[in-house]
Design a protein around this motif. Structure first.
Motif, PDB file in Angstrom:
ATOM      1  N   ASN A 260       0.865  -1.183   0.000  1.00 45.29           N
ATOM      2  CA  ASN A 260       0.000   0.000   0.000  1.00 45.29           C
ATOM      3  C   ASN A 260       0.900   1.231   0.000  1.00 45.29           C
ATOM      4  O   ASN A 260       1.081   1.883   1.021  1.00 45.29           O
ATOM      5  CB  ASN A 260      -0.924  -0.001   1.227  1.00 45.29           C
ATOM      6  CG  ASN A 260      -1.907   1.154   1.217  1.00 45.29           C
ATOM      7  OD1 ASN A 260      -1.982   1.919   0.259  1.00 45.29           O
ATOM      8  ND2 ASN A 260      -2.668   1.286   2.295  1.00 45.29           N
ATOM      9  N   PRO A 261       1.483   1.566  -1.163  1.00 43.57           N
ATOM     10  CA  PRO A 261       2.474   2.652  -1.235  1.00 43.57           C
ATOM     11  C   PRO A 261       1.942   4.006  -0.776  1.00 43.57           C
ATOM     12  O   PRO A 261       2.728   4.872  -0.383  1.00 43.57           O
ATOM     13  CB  PRO A 261       2.834   2.677  -2.732  1.00 43.57           C
ATOM     14  CG  PRO A 261       2.479   1.314  -3.237  1.00 43.57           C
ATOM     15  CD  PRO A 261       1.289   0.887  -2.452  1.00 43.57           C
ATOM     16  N   ALA A 262       0.624   4.204  -0.817  1.00 44.08           N
ATOM     17  CA  ALA A 262       0.054   5.489  -0.410  1.00 44.08           C
ATOM     18  C   ALA A 262      -0.079   5.617   1.107  1.00 44.08           C
ATOM     19  O   ALA A 262      -0.526   6.639   1.614  1.00 44.08           O
ATOM     20  CB  ALA A 262      -1.318   5.674  -1.065  1.00 44.08           C
ATOM     21  N   MET A 263       0.322   4.597   1.826  1.00 42.99           N
ATOM     22  CA  MET A 263       0.160   4.568   3.279  1.00 42.99           C
ATOM     23  C   MET A 263       0.980   5.657   3.965  1.00 42.99           C
ATOM     24  O   MET A 263       2.129   5.904   3.625  1.00 42.99           O
ATOM     25  CB  MET A 263       0.572   3.188   3.805  1.00 42.99           C
ATOM     26  CG  MET A 263       0.471   3.015   5.309  1.00 42.99           C
ATOM     27  SD  MET A 263       0.917   1.328   5.808  1.00 42.99           S
ATOM     28  CE  MET A 263      -0.449   0.382   5.140  1.00 42.99           C
ATOM     29  N   ASP A 264       0.347   6.313   4.930  1.00 41.28           N
ATOM     30  CA  ASP A 264       1.029   7.279   5.795  1.00 41.28           C
ATOM     31  C   ASP A 264       1.613   6.483   6.959  1.00 41.28           C
ATOM     32  O   ASP A 264       0.895   6.120   7.889  1.00 41.28           O
ATOM     33  CB  ASP A 264       0.024   8.327   6.281  1.00 41.28           C
ATOM     34  CG  ASP A 264       0.648   9.391   7.174  1.00 41.28           C
ATOM     35  OD1 ASP A 264       1.667   9.101   7.829  1.00 41.28           O
ATOM     36  OD2 ASP A 264       0.092  10.503   7.227  1.00 41.28           O
ATOM     37  N   LYS A 265       2.921   6.222   6.907  1.00 44.34           N
ATOM     38  CA  LYS A 265       3.515   5.313   7.883  1.00 44.34           C
ATOM     39  C   LYS A 265       3.330   5.795   9.320  1.00 44.34           C
ATOM     40  O   LYS A 265       2.948   5.021  10.195  1.00 44.34           O
ATOM     41  CB  LYS A 265       4.994   5.108   7.598  1.00 44.34           C
ATOM     42  CG  LYS A 265       5.647   4.182   8.635  1.00 44.34           C
ATOM     43  CD  LYS A 265       7.115   3.938   8.390  1.00 44.34           C
ATOM     44  CE  LYS A 265       7.699   3.110   9.537  1.00 44.34           C
ATOM     45  NZ  LYS A 265       9.139   2.829   9.358  1.00 44.34           N
ATOM     46  N   ASP A 266       3.610   7.067   9.567  1.00 46.37           N
ATOM     47  CA  ASP A 266       3.509   7.573  10.936  1.00 46.37           C
ATOM     48  C   ASP A 266       2.088   7.423  11.471  1.00 46.37           C
ATOM     49  O   ASP A 266       1.884   7.040  12.638  1.00 46.37           O
ATOM     50  CB  ASP A 266       3.938   9.034  10.994  1.00 46.37           C
ATOM     51  CG  ASP A 266       5.434   9.213  10.761  1.00 46.37           C
ATOM     52  OD1 ASP A 266       6.175   8.228  10.927  1.00 46.37           O
ATOM     53  OD2 ASP A 266       5.856  10.330  10.408  1.00 46.37           O
ATOM     54  N   LEU A 267       1.102   7.728  10.624  1.00 45.51           N
ATOM     55  CA  LEU A 267      -0.289   7.604  11.035  1.00 45.51           C
ATOM     56  C   LEU A 267      -0.639   6.155  11.365  1.00 45.51           C
ATOM     57  O   LEU A 267      -1.288   5.870  12.377  1.00 45.51           O
ATOM     58  CB  LEU A 267      -1.216   8.116   9.928  1.00 45.51           C
ATOM     59  CG  LEU A 267      -2.711   7.946  10.192  1.00 45.51           C
ATOM     60  CD1 LEU A 267      -3.169   8.893  11.289  1.00 45.51           C
ATOM     61  CD2 LEU A 267      -3.511   8.178   8.910  1.00 45.51           C
ATOM     62  N   GLU A 268      -0.185   5.228  10.504  1.00 44.19           N
ATOM     63  CA  GLU A 268      -0.547   3.824  10.698  1.00 44.19           C
ATOM     64  C   GLU A 268       0.183   3.201  11.878  1.00 44.19           C
ATOM     65  O   GLU A 268      -0.352   2.304  12.540  1.00 44.19           O
ATOM     66  CB  GLU A 268      -0.312   3.023   9.413  1.00 44.19           C
ATOM     67  CG  GLU A 268      -1.201   3.435   8.254  1.00 44.19           C
ATOM     68  CD  GLU A 268      -2.675   3.494   8.629  1.00 44.19           C
ATOM     69  OE1 GLU A 268      -3.145   2.662   9.432  1.00 44.19           O
ATOM     70  OE2 GLU A 268      -3.381   4.400   8.124  1.00 44.19           O
ATOM     71  N   VAL A 269       1.396   3.665  12.166  1.00 45.88           N
ATOM     72  CA  VAL A 269       2.081   3.185  13.373  1.00 45.88           C
ATOM     73  C   VAL A 269       1.295   3.624  14.602  1.00 45.88           C
ATOM     74  O   VAL A 269       1.085   2.842  15.545  1.00 45.88           O
ATOM     75  CB  VAL A 269       3.526   3.705  13.441  1.00 45.88           C
ATOM     76  CG1 VAL A 269       4.130   3.449  14.822  1.00 45.88           C
ATOM     77  CG2 VAL A 269       4.383   3.039  12.371  1.00 45.88           C
ATOM     78  N   ARG A 270       0.821   4.865  14.598  1.00 47.58           N
ATOM     79  CA  ARG A 270       0.018   5.362  15.724  1.00 47.58           C
ATOM     80  C   ARG A 270      -1.282   4.562  15.851  1.00 47.58           C
ATOM     81  O   ARG A 270      -1.697   4.194  16.946  1.00 47.58           O
ATOM     82  CB  ARG A 270      -0.284   6.849  15.516  1.00 47.58           C
ATOM     83  CG  ARG A 270      -0.999   7.490  16.708  1.00 47.58           C
ATOM     84  CD  ARG A 270      -0.017   7.790  17.824  1.00 47.58           C
ATOM     85  NE  ARG A 270      -0.707   8.169  19.051  1.00 47.58           N
ATOM     86  CZ  ARG A 270      -1.206   9.378  19.300  1.00 47.58           C
ATOM     87  NH1 ARG A 270      -1.098  10.357  18.396  1.00 47.58           N
ATOM     88  NH2 ARG A 270      -1.784   9.637  20.445  1.00 47.58           N
ATOM     89  N   ARG A 271      -1.937   4.312  14.717  1.00 47.49           N
ATOM     90  CA  ARG A 271      -3.185   3.550  14.732  1.00 47.49           C
ATOM     91  C   ARG A 271      -2.940   2.140  15.277  1.00 47.49           C
ATOM     92  O   ARG A 271      -3.717   1.614  16.074  1.00 47.49           O
ATOM     93  CB  ARG A 271      -3.776   3.469  13.322  1.00 47.49           C
ATOM     94  CG  ARG A 271      -5.232   2.997  13.277  1.00 47.49           C
ATOM     95  CD  ARG A 271      -5.673   2.645  11.862  1.00 47.49           C
ATOM     96  NE  ARG A 271      -5.359   3.653  10.877  1.00 47.49           N
ATOM     97  CZ  ARG A 271      -6.163   4.665  10.557  1.00 47.49           C
ATOM     98  NH1 ARG A 271      -7.329   4.794  11.155  1.00 47.49           N
ATOM     99  NH2 ARG A 271      -5.801   5.524   9.614  1.00 47.49           N
ATOM    100  N   LEU A 272      -1.844   1.532  14.844  1.00 48.06           N
ATOM    101  CA  LEU A 272      -1.487   0.199  15.312  1.00 48.06           C
ATOM    102  C   LEU A 272      -1.215   0.198  16.812  1.00 48.06           C
ATOM    103  O   LEU A 272      -1.687  -0.688  17.545  1.00 48.06           O
ATOM    104  CB  LEU A 272      -0.261  -0.303  14.553  1.00 48.06           C
ATOM    105  CG  LEU A 272       0.402  -1.586  15.056  1.00 48.06           C
ATOM    106  CD1 LEU A 272      -0.568  -2.751  15.049  1.00 48.06           C
ATOM    107  CD2 LEU A 272       1.643  -1.901  14.204  1.00 48.06           C
ATOM    108  N   GLU A 273      -0.468   1.173  17.286  1.00 51.00           N
ATOM    109  CA  GLU A 273      -0.136   1.229  18.710  1.00 51.00           C
ATOM    110  C   GLU A 273      -1.397   1.391  19.565  1.00 51.00           C
ATOM    111  O   GLU A 273      -1.510   0.785  20.637  1.00 51.00           O
ATOM    112  CB  GLU A 273       0.840   2.375  18.962  1.00 51.00           C
ATOM    113  CG  GLU A 273       2.235   2.110  18.415  1.00 51.00           C
ATOM    114  CD  GLU A 273       3.156   3.308  18.518  1.00 51.00           C
ATOM    115  OE1 GLU A 273       4.394   3.124  18.451  1.00 51.00           O
ATOM    116  OE2 GLU A 273       2.650   4.444  18.655  1.00 51.00           O
ATOM    117  N   LEU A 274      -2.358   2.169  19.080  1.00 50.27           N
ATOM    118  CA  LEU A 274      -3.610   2.337  19.813  1.00 50.27           C
ATOM    119  C   LEU A 274      -4.396   1.030  19.849  1.00 50.27           C
ATOM    120  O   LEU A 274      -4.965   0.659  20.879  1.00 50.27           O
ATOM    121  CB  LEU A 274      -4.453   3.443  19.170  1.00 50.27           C
ATOM    122  CG  LEU A 274      -3.916   4.872  19.327  1.00 50.27           C
ATOM    123  CD1 LEU A 274      -4.727   5.840  18.470  1.00 50.27           C
ATOM    124  CD2 LEU A 274      -3.939   5.307  20.789  1.00 50.27           C
ATOM    125  N   ALA A 275      -4.427   0.324  18.713  1.00 52.05           N
ATOM    126  CA  ALA A 275      -5.144  -0.951  18.658  1.00 52.05           C
ATOM    127  C   ALA A 275      -4.500  -1.990  19.563  1.00 52.05           C
ATOM    128  O   ALA A 275      -5.195  -2.750  20.247  1.00 52.05           O
ATOM    129  CB  ALA A 275      -5.201  -1.461  17.212  1.00 52.05           C
TER     130      ALA A 275
END
Length: 335
Positions: A260-275
């Protein structure tokens, strides 16, 4: 009609079982390739599926009501879906060959996400204010249970039906004081729209009386019966992928970036950490391991579902979850 279609396709699936028996294990996600899906990609990236003799292709989805029929009809042997949606599906289609086999979200992400500056800090603060709720939203479906558990007079809450694309923008613009949604999604989307993080209130329903479980790995029961070792191997690989993700969330997101090249890495790391913090690695999971359920809590969750859903058939817990395929070698004890 739906029951007949499921029966026919399941029969076809059983006849084609030898194809899956040769290590092909396509996996149907319920949503897009986002941070919380990292454990599956870590299992792929770090060779855990391969070590189990499995060739796994992960496919994005469009919600639980997309993933469940894919597995029930035999298009996929395994998938990922919301437990409450699975329970309702099986109540309406009791012969469907699908069941939960590994609980992944010990706490569902259903939440009320609001703004302190608009008066939202506790559940009762919803009284006298406007709540934005998309009608198909899973969190909105649990609002009556949440309201009852917290003594909220729903007649004093103004509910504004909103669309998923407009939910967080309306919250950011102050058109609604709070919204229903997944905790990590509505929280992060609002911040991206300029709402200060210190102004955000996240009321995770599981922390306010909701007994429901969240998302669960599901399996086609015909496949499971014919290929128990493969299914157990798949679940063991997922547990190992989860451990890798807990150890290094950034690497977990990196495993998805190429897909998913369009992924915002910083955002998704934060989302993952919250989950991981709020939904997956709960105190219960750290003590008991990932994947299983507490039967007493599950029984209470069925009672709560019955508050807003009228069962066609009597609820039968054994239809919805089968923990017999979980590995017993200690791999479920994620730290």
């Amino acid at each position: 009609m739906l029951r007949r279609v499921i029966f026919v396709t399941a029969a076809s699936f059983a006849l084609a079982g030898s194809g899956f028996a040769q290590s092909q294990m396509p996996f149907a996600l319920d949503w897009q390739f986002e941070g919380p899906a990292a454990p599956y990609f870590m299992a792929l990236e770090n060779g855990h599926f391969e070590a189990e003799g499995l060739s796994v292709e992960i496919t994005a989805g469009q919600g639980s009501l997309d993933a469940i029929p894919k597995v029930a009809t035999g298009a996929f042997p395994v998938g990922f879906a919301d437990m409450a949606s699975l329970i309702k599906f099986l109540d309406q289609n009791p012969d469907a060959p699908v069941t939960g086999v590994m609980m992944f979200y010990d706490k569902p992400a259903f939440a009320i996400v609001g703004r302190k500056s608009l008066g939202i800090e506790e559940p009762k603060d919803l009284e006298g204010r406007v709540l934005g709720a998309p009608p198909p939203d899973g969190a909105w479906a649990q609002f009556q249970v949440f309201a009852t558990a917290n003594g909220i007079d729903v007649s004093k809450v103004t509910v504004e039906p909103v669309g998923f694309p407009t939910r967080e923008p309306m919250l950011a613009e102050g058109q609604v004081a709070a919204v229903t949604g997944f905790s990590f999604t509505s929280f992060l989307n609002s911040i991206r729209l300029g709402v200060p993080e210190e102004d955000m209130t996240v009321l995770l329903m599981a922390d306010y009386g909701l007994e429901l479980y969240g998302n669960v790995i599901i399996a086609n029961t015909e496949f499971a019966k014919e290929n128990p070792e493969q299914l157990t191997g798949f679940l063991r690989a997922v547990a190992k992928g989860l451990q890798d993700t807990v150890n290094d969330p950034g690497a977990g997101v990196d495993a998805m970036v190429s897909r998913n090249p369009a992924m915002d890495k910083d955002l998704e790391v934060r989302r993952l950490e919250l989950a991981l913090r709020d939904n997956i690695m709960t105190d219960w999971v750290r003590e008991n391991g990932v994947g299983g359920i507490d039967e007493a809590r599950f029984a209470r969750s069925l009672e709560q579902i019955a508050v807003t859903y009228e069962f066609i058939n009597g609820p039968e817990a054994s239809l919805y979850f089968d923990g017999s395929y979980l590995p017993d070698d200690g791999s479920l004890m994620v730290e």
